[in-house]
Design a protein around this motif. Structure first.
Motif, PDB file in Angstrom:
ATOM      1  N   UNK A 145      35.803   7.686  35.221  1.00 63.72           N
ATOM      2  CA  UNK A 145      34.699   8.479  34.658  1.00 63.72           C
ATOM      3  C   UNK A 145      33.467   7.589  34.541  1.00 63.72           C
ATOM      4  N   UNK A 146      32.477   7.854  35.389  1.00 59.95           N
ATOM      5  CA  UNK A 146      31.242   7.089  35.346  1.00 59.95           C
ATOM      6  C   UNK A 146      30.238   7.791  34.453  1.00 59.95           C
ATOM      7  N   UNK A 201      21.812   6.434  39.506  1.00 59.50           N
ATOM      8  CA  UNK A 201      21.408   5.225  40.231  1.00 59.50           C
ATOM      9  C   UNK A 201      22.067   5.175  41.603  1.00 59.50           C
ATOM     10  N   UNK A 202      23.326   5.555  41.689  1.00 62.30           N
ATOM     11  CA  UNK A 202      24.022   5.567  42.974  1.00 62.30           C
ATOM     12  C   UNK A 202      23.425   6.620  43.903  1.00 62.30           C
ATOM     13  N   UNK A 222      21.638   5.785  47.556  1.00 61.90           N
ATOM     14  CA  UNK A 222      22.296   6.275  48.762  1.00 61.90           C
ATOM     15  C   UNK A 222      21.613   7.476  49.396  1.00 61.90           C
ATOM     16  N   UNK A 223      20.343   7.689  49.134  1.00 59.07           N
ATOM     17  CA  UNK A 223      19.647   8.817  49.755  1.00 59.07           C
ATOM     18  C   UNK A 223      19.123   8.418  51.125  1.00 59.07           C
TER      19      UNK A 223
END
Length: 64
Positions: free
Chosen positions: A7-8, A15-16, A20-21
């Motif tokens: 569970x983040x 932020x991830x 990652x876009x």
């Protein structure tokens, strides 16, 4: 049965997602423009290479 994914926190997920876009359209245009310009310059360079038979023909015709 345990969940295999931890569970983040939402901030870490945001932020991830930002990291990652896909790149912006500007970078795609810049990349395509650079490739097109490089191809054009390379084509002009290639077309301006000396062709030995043309020089021989011109040399023979100018000597006559």
């Amino acid at each position: 049965m345990n969940d295999p994914f931890p569970n983040f926190s939402p901030s870490v997920l945001q932020q991830a997602a930002r990291a990652n876009h896909p790149p912006s359209p500007f970078w795609n245009r810049l990349k395509v423009g650079t490739i097109a310009l490089t191809s054009l310059v390379g084509g002009v360079w290639f077309l301006n290479l000396p062709y030995p038979l043309i020089f021989l023909i011109c040399k023979k015709s100018s000597e006559s």
